[in-house]
Design a protein around this motif. Structure first.
Motif, PDB file in Angstrom:
ATOM      1  N   LYS A  30      16.783 -75.778 -85.511  1.00  0.00           N
ATOM      2  CA  LYS A  30      16.058 -75.922 -84.249  1.00  0.00           C
ATOM      3  C   LYS A  30      14.639 -75.363 -84.274  1.00  0.00           C
ATOM      4  O   LYS A  30      13.824 -75.717 -83.431  1.00  0.00           O
ATOM      5  CB  LYS A  30      16.832 -75.198 -83.128  1.00  0.00           C
ATOM      6  CG  LYS A  30      17.856 -76.080 -82.459  1.00  0.00           C
ATOM      7  CD  LYS A  30      18.768 -75.344 -81.485  1.00  0.00           C
ATOM      8  CE  LYS A  30      18.161 -74.244 -80.666  1.00  0.00           C
ATOM      9  NZ  LYS A  30      19.198 -73.503 -79.907  1.00  0.00           N
ATOM     10  N   ARG A  31      14.368 -74.468 -85.225  1.00  0.00           N
ATOM     11  CA  ARG A  31      13.077 -73.793 -85.143  1.00  0.00           C
ATOM     12  C   ARG A  31      12.144 -74.299 -86.233  1.00  0.00           C
ATOM     13  O   ARG A  31      12.308 -73.985 -87.407  1.00  0.00           O
ATOM     14  CB  ARG A  31      13.267 -72.295 -85.277  1.00  0.00           C
ATOM     15  CG  ARG A  31      14.152 -71.814 -84.189  1.00  0.00           C
ATOM     16  CD  ARG A  31      14.236 -70.360 -84.025  1.00  0.00           C
ATOM     17  NE  ARG A  31      15.519 -70.054 -83.442  1.00  0.00           N
ATOM     18  CZ  ARG A  31      15.909 -70.471 -82.240  1.00  0.00           C
ATOM     19  NH1 ARG A  31      15.091 -71.185 -81.486  1.00  0.00           N
ATOM     20  NH2 ARG A  31      17.108 -70.195 -81.795  1.00  0.00           N
TER      21      ARG A  31
ATOM     22  N   CYS B 135      11.358 -56.364 -75.858  1.00  0.00           N
ATOM     23  CA  CYS B 135      10.133 -57.134 -76.077  1.00  0.00           C
ATOM     24  C   CYS B 135      10.479 -58.607 -76.239  1.00  0.00           C
ATOM     25  O   CYS B 135      11.545 -58.949 -76.759  1.00  0.00           O
ATOM     26  CB  CYS B 135       9.400 -56.642 -77.324  1.00  0.00           C
ATOM     27  SG  CYS B 135       7.888 -57.563 -77.659  1.00  0.00           S
ATOM     28  N   VAL B 136       9.556 -59.471 -75.834  1.00  0.00           N
ATOM     29  CA  VAL B 136       9.761 -60.911 -75.980  1.00  0.00           C
ATOM     30  C   VAL B 136       9.849 -61.299 -77.463  1.00  0.00           C
ATOM     31  O   VAL B 136      10.355 -62.357 -77.807  1.00  0.00           O
ATOM     32  CB  VAL B 136       8.633 -61.690 -75.249  1.00  0.00           C
ATOM     33  CG1 VAL B 136       7.327 -61.623 -76.028  1.00  0.00           C
ATOM     34  CG2 VAL B 136       9.033 -63.124 -74.944  1.00  0.00           C
ATOM     35  N   GLU B 137       9.391 -60.400 -78.343  1.00  0.00           N
ATOM     36  CA  GLU B 137       9.466 -60.651 -79.787  1.00  0.00           C
ATOM     37  C   GLU B 137      10.829 -60.290 -80.375  1.00  0.00           C
ATOM     38  O   GLU B 137      10.974 -60.209 -81.595  1.00  0.00           O
ATOM     39  CB  GLU B 137       8.387 -59.844 -80.520  1.00  0.00           C
ATOM     40  CG  GLU B 137       6.976 -60.228 -80.125  1.00  0.00           C
ATOM     41  CD  GLU B 137       5.924 -59.221 -80.593  1.00  0.00           C
ATOM     42  OE1 GLU B 137       4.739 -59.549 -80.507  1.00  0.00           O
ATOM     43  OE2 GLU B 137       6.294 -58.114 -81.021  1.00  0.00           O
ATOM     44  N   ALA B 138      11.806 -60.046 -79.523  1.00  0.00           N
ATOM     45  CA  ALA B 138      13.192 -59.820 -79.959  1.00  0.00           C
ATOM     46  C   ALA B 138      13.423 -58.481 -80.645  1.00  0.00           C
ATOM     47  O   ALA B 138      14.279 -58.358 -81.511  1.00  0.00           O
ATOM     48  CB  ALA B 138      13.717 -60.975 -80.826  1.00  0.00           C
TER      49      ALA B 138
ATOM     50  N   ARG C 169       9.910 -70.792 -80.220  1.00  0.00           N
ATOM     51  CA  ARG C 169       9.855 -70.612 -81.667  1.00  0.00           C
ATOM     52  C   ARG C 169      10.898 -69.653 -82.201  1.00  0.00           C
ATOM     53  O   ARG C 169      11.063 -69.550 -83.411  1.00  0.00           O
ATOM     54  CB  ARG C 169       8.458 -70.152 -82.085  1.00  0.00           C
ATOM     55  CG  ARG C 169       7.432 -71.267 -81.929  1.00  0.00           C
ATOM     56  CD  ARG C 169       6.062 -70.823 -82.321  1.00  0.00           C
ATOM     57  NE  ARG C 169       5.490 -69.936 -81.327  1.00  0.00           N
ATOM     58  CZ  ARG C 169       4.623 -68.964 -81.621  1.00  0.00           C
ATOM     59  NH1 ARG C 169       4.282 -68.759 -82.854  1.00  0.00           N
ATOM     60  NH2 ARG C 169       4.133 -68.223 -80.673  1.00  0.00           N
ATOM     61  N   TRP C 170      11.588 -68.911 -81.344  1.00  0.00           N
ATOM     62  CA  TRP C 170      12.645 -68.049 -81.871  1.00  0.00           C
ATOM     63  C   TRP C 170      13.732 -67.842 -80.823  1.00  0.00           C
ATOM     64  O   TRP C 170      13.530 -68.099 -79.640  1.00  0.00           O
ATOM     65  CB  TRP C 170      12.102 -66.707 -82.369  1.00  0.00           C
ATOM     66  CG  TRP C 170      11.379 -65.883 -81.369  1.00  0.00           C
ATOM     67  CD1 TRP C 170      11.930 -65.042 -80.455  1.00  0.00           C
ATOM     68  CD2 TRP C 170       9.961 -65.812 -81.149  1.00  0.00           C
ATOM     69  NE1 TRP C 170      10.957 -64.452 -79.696  1.00  0.00           N
ATOM     70  CE2 TRP C 170       9.739 -64.905 -80.095  1.00  0.00           C
ATOM     71  CE3 TRP C 170       8.855 -66.433 -81.756  1.00  0.00           C
ATOM     72  CZ2 TRP C 170       8.455 -64.603 -79.633  1.00  0.00           C
ATOM     73  CZ3 TRP C 170       7.590 -66.123 -81.286  1.00  0.00           C
ATOM     74  CH2 TRP C 170       7.399 -65.218 -80.246  1.00  0.00           C
TER      75      TRP C 170
ATOM     76  N   GLU D  72      18.665 -59.099 -80.468  1.00  0.00           N
ATOM     77  CA  GLU D  72      17.470 -58.264 -80.576  1.00  0.00           C
ATOM     78  C   GLU D  72      17.688 -57.210 -81.648  1.00  0.00           C
ATOM     79  O   GLU D  72      18.821 -56.808 -81.917  1.00  0.00           O
ATOM     80  CB  GLU D  72      17.179 -57.585 -79.229  1.00  0.00           C
ATOM     81  CG  GLU D  72      18.289 -56.630 -78.781  1.00  0.00           C
ATOM     82  CD  GLU D  72      18.273 -56.343 -77.277  1.00  0.00           C
ATOM     83  OE1 GLU D  72      18.179 -57.316 -76.488  1.00  0.00           O
ATOM     84  OE2 GLU D  72      18.367 -55.165 -76.905  1.00  0.00           O
ATOM     85  N   ARG D  73      16.603 -56.783 -82.254  1.00  0.00           N
ATOM     86  CA  ARG D  73      16.685 -55.686 -83.217  1.00  0.00           C
ATOM     87  C   ARG D  73      16.363 -54.390 -82.500  1.00  0.00           C
ATOM     88  O   ARG D  73      15.282 -54.231 -81.953  1.00  0.00           O
ATOM     89  CB  ARG D  73      15.702 -55.893 -84.377  1.00  0.00           C
ATOM     90  CG  ARG D  73      15.669 -54.701 -85.344  1.00  0.00           C
ATOM     91  CD  ARG D  73      14.974 -55.038 -86.639  1.00  0.00           C
ATOM     92  NE  ARG D  73      15.620 -56.163 -87.301  1.00  0.00           N
ATOM     93  CZ  ARG D  73      16.792 -56.096 -87.947  1.00  0.00           C
ATOM     94  NH1 ARG D  73      17.432 -54.936 -88.024  1.00  0.00           N
ATOM     95  NH2 ARG D  73      17.313 -57.164 -88.491  1.00  0.00           N
TER      96      ARG D  73
END
Lengths: 204, 320
Positions: A116-117, B138-141, B277-278, B283-284
């Motif tokens: 998907k990405r 964070c939105v960056e996971a 995109r992700w 989350e980490r």
């Protein structure tokens, strides 16, 4: 002009050792030795460091032929395979880190990523193209494949374009860094095209 | 031109044996990274908070605190996004030293009975400070657990008596390119702006933050006054606030204007709505053991019981 002996006894070991430094830094940081600190998010540091060095080594590999043309000397070609294999090594670390440390082999996450990405698909495609080049980098394979070897190894051009694309696509906002690498790649490709136009029929 | 072998290999290209074997070492070394990672344990959790940070005495404990172990002071203050100080997550800690958070004032504007410019001291005076240990996503996971010090945003906003036309609250970060090197470029459209619905702002979880770990906020974390909205992605929690405006229309927000298909006005933590995109499903947790797998992201970052009612009838897939 360095002799073959100088390249073999001095040049190659020096370049080889230097090429190992980023990897040594990552290993030291991961093991927590030598005062190396991979920061607060070590998995991300490994991912980014291995990825950027894979791209750098690809660009270095692609610079060797133009360097030979520019200098009129054969020695740059001596380093092409070693640099290419380092590109593969760093790409493999990048991928292994993604699979093992980032995704912990969780295929519920990995499969959607790969299907998907787009930016991950592009990176995976580049790695799949790089793999046969690493495997067939030995003299034996080169002899066995003959002219097809050169055709196969031209994959390095499209795959490096994919790598730049992969890099560009994962940036959140500021594309300066991927832009710089893409411009370097564009100039290297431009040089090759300009040269092959000028000297049609000449082997690269 | 150099004579070539029929198969295209010049004698000089045949690899010396030493290099051939060394190449195997490279491939082996690549495998070693994983093994080395096994040896690395979780980072030290105990931390000495530098004495240059002023202690904030008399903090109340809060029933809204989570039970999870907070990240270290070092994690919290050396790894974050604050594009005003640079794009890398280590940039804020490195570049925020020149920033002067004092003296400070905040302009209160818009649909409220009480407006004007207030010093930070005026803003803070009536509010007892409390410690709130919140999850931060964070939105960056990546995520952390952070012991913020602050007071409810709603208590502050009520003092300005918003009118019936006030439906939203807009926030603005200071612009000082000479102290904030990231603002010299046009990465984002400065000033950084954010906003909440008034109902979100009045929710007891919404926090005005002045400190962390019992000391005043380091510059890189948004000194001297920032927002924390724990059920939303971190970029909603605007830092170094100089303007608060009550509005009748949904305010513009920096990231939703920079990339509208990736960041919305609401930006609620939602494992079911992926970033284009992700994945946002996991989350980490920063500071967890090296080999710890990512953890599942909770809807509303685990604060659904307190905030889900705010979004009744709203399609959260479209209003991301």
């Amino acid at each position: 002009m360095p002799s073959l002996r100088q390249v073999r006894l001095i040049g190659k070991p020096v370049v080889f050792t230097a090429s190992l430094l980023p990897l040594a830094w990552l290993v030291a940081g991961a093991a927590g030795v030598g005062g190396v600190d991979l920061g607060v998010n070590p998995v991300e540091t490994i991912q980014d460091t291995a990825g950027i060095w894979a791209l750098r080594f690809l660009l270095l590999t692609l610079s060797m032929t133009p360097l030979r043309h520019a200098t009129g000397q054969a020695w740059p070609l001596q380093f092409r395979r070693m640099l290419g294999l380092f590109a593969f090594t760093y790409a493999a670390v990048h991928f292994a880190n993604y699979l093992a440390l980032d995704r912990a082999f969780d295929f519920m996450e990995i499969i959607p990523d790969l299907t998907k990405r787009p930016f991950i698909m592009v990176g995976a495609a580049a790695l799949l193209m790089l793999l046969p080049l690493a495997i067939t980098s030995t003299a034996g394979w080169r002899r066995r494949l003959g002219p097809r070897w050169i055709a196969l190894h031209r994959l390095v051009y499209p795959l490096t374009i994919l790598v730049c694309w992969h890099f560009w696509w994962q940036v959140k906002k500021d594309v300066t860094e991927p832009l710089v690498y893409s411009l370097i790649l564009a100039s290297l490709l431009g040089l090759r095209m300009w040269r092959s136009r000028r000297k049609t029929g000449m082997l690269t | 031109m150099r004579q070539r072998h029929p198969d295209g290999i010049t004698p000089s290209e045949i690899t010396p044996e030493a290099v051939f074997h060394a190449r195997r070492d490279v491939l082996r070394a690549a495998g070693f990274v994983g093994a080395a990672a096994l040896l690395a344990s979780a980072r030290a959790g105990a931390e000495d908070i530098p004495t240059r940070y002023r202690r904030l005495p008399g903090l109340k404990k809060s029933p809204y605190s989570v039970k999870e172990t907070p990240n270290s002071f070092e994690d919290i203050t050396s790894y974050n996004n604050f594009y005003e100080f640079g794009l890398d997550k280590t940039d804020p800690a490195e570049n925020a030293g020149r920033f002067r958070p004092k003296p400070w004032s905040v302009s209160i504007e818009g649909e409220a009975e009480v407006t004007g410019r207030f010093t930070l001291e005026d803003i803070l005076k009536p509010h007892p400070l409390e410690e709130r240990i919140y999850r931060f996503r964070c939105v960056e996971a990546w995520s952390m657990v952070i012991p913020w010090v602050g007071f409810p945003l709603g208590d502050l906003l009520k003092r300005f008596k918003p009118t019936s036309k006030a439906k939203y609250v807009a926030f603005e970060t200071i612009v000082r390119p000479e102290e904030m090197p990231g603002q010299k470029g046009r990465t984002l459209d400065w000033p950084y702006i954010e906003g909440l619905t008034l109902a979100e702002a009045m929710n007891p979880l919404s926090l005005m933050v002045v400190g962390v770990y019992g000391v005043e906020l380091p510059n890189q974390n948004g000194a001297p006054l920032r927002l924390i909205v724990p059920w939303k992605y971190g970029f909603k929690s605007i830092k170094s606030i100089v303007r608060i405006r009550f509005t009748d229309k949904q305010p513009r927000t920096t990231w939703s204007e920079a990339a509208p298909d990736e960041y919305g006005f609401y930006a609620n933590v939602n494992p079911e709505v992926d970033h284009p995109r992700w994945s946002q499903a996991t989350e980490r947790r920063i500071g967890s053991a090296f080999l710890a797998p990512k953890q599942r992201t909770l809807p509303f970052n685990g604060y659904g019981a307190q905030v889900a009612a705010l979004y009744k009838g709203l399609d959260l897939t479209r209003n991301y």
